[in-house]
Each structure stands twice: as C-alpha cells, then as structure tokens.
Write an enzyme that holds these catalytic residues in place. Structure first.
Site, mmCIF file in Angstrom:
data_model
loop_
_atom_site.group_PDB
_atom_site.id
_atom_site.type_symbol
_atom_site.label_atom_id
_atom_site.label_comp_id
_atom_site.label_asym_id
_atom_site.label_seq_id
_atom_site.Cartn_x
_atom_site.Cartn_y
_atom_site.Cartn_z
ATOM 1 N N ARG A 68 18.282 -19.667 -12.971
ATOM 2 C CA ARG A 68 18.050 -18.661 -11.689
ATOM 3 C C ARG A 68 19.000 -18.794 -10.561
ATOM 4 N NH1 ARG A 68 13.543 -19.975 -14.140
ATOM 5 N NH2 ARG A 68 14.564 -22.325 -14.064
ATOM 6 N N THR A 69 19.550 -19.780 -10.257
ATOM 7 C CA THR A 69 20.546 -20.113 -9.290
ATOM 8 C C THR A 69 21.733 -19.243 -9.662
ATOM 9 O OG1 THR A 69 19.465 -22.233 -8.657
ATOM 10 C CG2 THR A 69 21.925 -21.631 -7.496
ATOM 11 N N LYS A 98 39.647 -33.762 -17.595
ATOM 12 C CA LYS A 98 41.025 -34.385 -18.167
ATOM 13 C C LYS A 98 41.215 -35.454 -16.715
ATOM 14 C CE LYS A 98 43.118 -30.411 -19.843
ATOM 15 N NZ LYS A 98 43.878 -29.151 -19.480
ATOM 16 N N ARG A 119 27.760 -26.541 -7.795
ATOM 17 C CA ARG A 119 26.573 -27.442 -8.043
ATOM 18 C C ARG A 119 27.130 -28.857 -9.025
ATOM 19 N NH1 ARG A 119 20.959 -25.991 -11.272
ATOM 20 N NH2 ARG A 119 20.616 -25.180 -9.046
ATOM 21 N N HIS A 155 19.379 -28.759 -2.083
ATOM 22 C CA HIS A 155 19.376 -27.506 -2.827
ATOM 23 C C HIS A 155 19.080 -26.353 -1.493
ATOM 24 C CE1 HIS A 155 19.764 -24.527 -5.452
ATOM 25 N NE2 HIS A 155 18.811 -24.752 -6.573
HETATM 26 C C1 NCD Z 1 15.718 -26.714 -9.311
HETATM 27 C C2 NCD Z 1 17.177 -27.447 -8.997
HETATM 28 O O1 NCD Z 1 18.139 -27.352 -9.957
HETATM 29 O O2 NCD Z 1 16.766 -28.563 -8.550
HETATM 30 N N1 NCD Z 1 15.940 -25.794 -10.110
HETATM 31 C C3 NCD Z 1 16.550 -24.510 -9.370
HETATM 32 O O3 NCD Z 1 17.539 -24.463 -9.052
HETATM 33 N N2 NCD Z 1 15.625 -23.344 -9.291
HETATM 34 C C4 NCD Z 1 14.718 -27.453 -9.933
HETATM 35 C C5 NCD Z 1 14.780 -28.343 -10.837
HETATM 36 O O4 NCD Z 1 15.701 -28.589 -11.479
HETATM 37 O O5 NCD Z 1 13.791 -28.970 -11.111
#
Ligand code: NCD
Length: 413
Positions: A68-69, A98, A119, A155
């Site tokens: 989703r993100t 590396k 991320r 997040h």
């Molecule tokens: C979450 C995350 O990545 O922290 N997912 C997301 O981005 N919707 C939730 C999760 O991983 O449990």
C-alpha cells in the site's frame, strides 16, 4: 501556511507535524478527493508536482516489503504530474549490498531527486532516517526525506491516513478530543501505532485503552513523550463497550527477529489472535457505531471478510485514503503556489459559436473578455469570438481574465 516539518522540509516523525499542519493536510485531502472525481479536477492535479513545466523527481528507496505505501506514493506522484523511480529491496539491489553507507547513498542520489521517500528496517542502524536528513544538511542538498516506515520506530504518513479516516467520519468529536480509542495487540513493535499516538496528542482523547500483553507494551522512548489519558488493559472484553475507535495490528514477528517462514501462521500468532484479535464475542460487545481500523497486512487476529457484513470495519476506506492523504502531503511540501481552485476552473471548457457547429474551447486559451454589458465576446489568440451564453461568460469573469472592449462594443470613428 503553517509548515512544521522536521528542519522545515523533512517528515521523519509524526511529532514533526503540528496541529495546524495536520488540519491543513486533512482539508487539502478532502479537496483533492473532490477534484479527483471529475475530469477537469484531475487535469488540474497534474500541475502540482511541476517546476518550470518539468516534473519534480521522486525516489522511493525501500529496504523493506511494501504494497500500500509504495503503490499509493507512486500513484499519488503520477496523478500530480511528478516523476518517480523505485529501488525495491534496497539492502539487496542497491549498493548497500556492497557496504555503501546511507550517507554515501544520499550524497550520490540526493542531487538527482527533489524528494527521497525511504523505508528502512533500521536493524543495524536505528538512526538511518536521521542520517539521511543530516547528510542533506551537511552537503547542502535540497532533497526532502520522507519516512515511509523505519523499523520498530514510526510511520508518519500512515498516521495521516489513519487520523484522516477518523477526522472525515467523526470530525467534531475527533477535534474536541471526545472519542475513546483502543490500540490493540503488538504495541511495542507496531510503528503505525507509535505514530498515531504522536498524531493524537494535538487532538486529545477522552480515554486511550492500550490493550496488550505485558511483553508488548508501548516502548519507553514513546511513553516518555506522549501525554494522553492512556490506560493499560490486559483483557479486551471488559472495555469493549466504551470504545469509539478501534485500532488492531498484526503480531510483528519480523521486527522481533523470529526466524520462522513468514508465510505460515505460528502458534504464537494464533494465541495472539485469541487475546488481541476480533472474535465473535468482541463483535457482539463493540458499539454499534464504532470505527474499526487496521493498517494491514493482517494476520489471524483480523478476519478481513468481516467487512462484508459489518460496516464498522473500514480498513479498505482507510487504505484508499492513503492515496489521497499522500497527494495532499506532497502538495503541501512541494507546490505551495498552486491554487487548486483556479487550476481546476482553468481546465473547464466553454462553447463558442461556429459557422457550422459550436466548438468547445479551453478557458485557459481565452486572453480577455469584453467588458460590454450584454456582449458575450472573448478574445482568443486568433481574434474575437462569441461564447454561446452569458452564463459561460460569467464563468470566465470569475476567473479574473482581463476586461477590454471588443471592436463591436468599442467606439467607432
Ligand atoms: C504497516 C507498516 O509497514 O508498518 N503497513 C503499512 O504500511 N500499511 C503495518 C504493518 O506492517 O504491520
């Protein structure tokens, strides 16, 4: 404009966003949702992530898995007219494999991008996101860093979509801090919950139930900074009838170093689901008008199909909101001068009289409007033409196009 991003332009923690900025993002999100529903609005959105006619450039740099993100950021950037590239599984497929450091990666990539959406698992480097920001500062790079999830930390963009979902449905009670919330399950390692709590600080709450086992309580680094009326609870059922907004989350085994194959459900997860999941008993105790959220993905704690027969479960709306909220965030960060209302209006068309048939023309191509009271003439690059009705002329007037006198209305010598 009340910008309160970290060091002015980076989004690292949900606590970087103050009340007014969040409110601004939420209002912008509503406006963007409206625009996205019609063709003129969609065209107007295309102008947001542009500078001197060129698309702004975004890099999605992802060490961890995402559905989703990553997709909602990519879609949001495309709809707003920006350009994006993605490195998935960066620990394997970037030079990090590396041994390249974050500092070096950002120094190399930063000048090529207006924004890096990152991320990171933060396993070896808990400060990876901060290092990226510091590198921008040290080398004078203009790129912005957005945290799309940093290990067990935060997040912040998920917080925006989670809270927007509540704001949209229960705005008054939400803004007045009149709701009761329950955050359930793995509070220790769920970064979305950490960011939600930071986000809620500006709104307040009547009560926040933290429902988890002793081992999965909120981490100390967070409780030291969050001042909300929180109460730790071990059993879910006794408080169920009090809760307005539920927030469930999966057991975060990947963040606990569990070595098991992630595709099979473990005994621990089944136990977790019994204690901190949606059971039939819980469903019968929940308020009739409760809102139930889950950031997804889910484990056995959350029987996803419950949404088919139970309107309280709104995880799909919640996920869809991620796309709109991220558009609003990017607009606020990168397109401060684009007035969406004007942009949308300029995308409209009006009809002009043709000799054979009426033709549609874009309002953008009209240079001036005749100031003559009953005259419906407008000036196009090729000369004067008449629009087909006075109402259409009114629309053009509202856009503030130049008023002049057309040859027909002007003085004749
Ligand atoms: C979450 C995350 O990545 O922290 N997912 C997301 O981005 N919707 C939730 C999760 O991983 O449990």
């Amino acid at each position: 404009m009340n910008l309160s991003f970290y060091k002015g332009r980076h989004l690292i923690s949900a606590s970087d966003l103050d009340f007014l900025t969040k409110q601004q993002i939420f209002s912008e999100t509503l406006e963007i949702k409206r625009l996205y529903e019609n063709a003129d609005g969609k065209k107007a959105l295309k102008r947001i992530l542009r500078k001197d006619g060129q698309p702004l450039r975004f890099l999605l740099l992802f060490w961890e898995a995402s559905t989703r993100t990553v997709l909602s950021f990519q879609r949001a950037i495309s709809i707003l007219g920006g350009h994006h590239e993605t490195i998935y599984d960066a620990g394997k497929f970037s030079s990090a494999a590396k041994g390249e450091t974050i500092r070096s990666t950002i120094r190399i990539l930063g000048p090529a991008y207006d924004c890096i959406i990152m991320r990171h698992d933060c396993k070896e480097d808990p400060e990876a996101l901060k290092t990226a920001v510091d590198t921008c500062g040290e080398y004078g790079l203009e790129t912005s860093i957005i945290n799309a999830g940093d290990g067990k930390g935060e997040h912040p963009t998920q917080m925006l979509l989670d809270l927007f979902t509540v704001w949209e449905l229960r705005r008054k009670e939400f803004e007045n801090g009149e709701l009761n919330y329950a955050f359930v399950g793995d509070l220790r390692d769920s970064r979305t919950i950490h960011s939600c709590l930071f986000g809620l600080q500006d709104y307040g709450a009547k009560k926040i139930y933290l429902i988890s086992s002793i081992n999965n309580n909120l981490p100390e680094w967070l409780t030291e900074k969050v001042f909300l009326p929180m109460e730790k609870v071990i059993d879910i059922c006794p408080v169920a009838s009090e809760v307005n907004v539920w927030y469930f989350t999966r057991y975060q085994r990947g963040r606990k170093g569990d070595k098991c194959d992630c595709k099979t459900v473990t005994k621990r997860e089944i136990k977790y689901a019994e204690n901190y999941g949606v059971t039939d008993m819980l469903l019968s105790l929940m308020k009739k008008n409760a809102i139930v959220l889950h950031p997804l993905p889910h484990g056995p704690e959350y029987p996803l199909r419950v949404d088919v027969k139970d309107a309280r479960f709104i995880h799909y709306n919640q996920a869809d909101n991620g796309f709109y909220v991220r558009m609003a965030l990017l607009k606020l960060l990168f397109a401060r001068d684009v007035d969406l209302k004007i942009a949308e209006a300029e995308e409209k068309t009006v009809k002009i009289y043709g000799q054979v048939a009426d033709l549609e023309i874009s309002i953008r191509s009209i240079a001036a409007v005749c100031a003559g009271g009953n005259c419906a003439a407008v000036r196009m690059p090729g000369g004067w033409v008449k629009v087909s009705s006075m109402e259409e002329k009114e629309i053009i007037h509202k856009l503030g196009k130049a008023y002049v006198i057309c040859p027909e209305c002007g003085p004749r010598f």
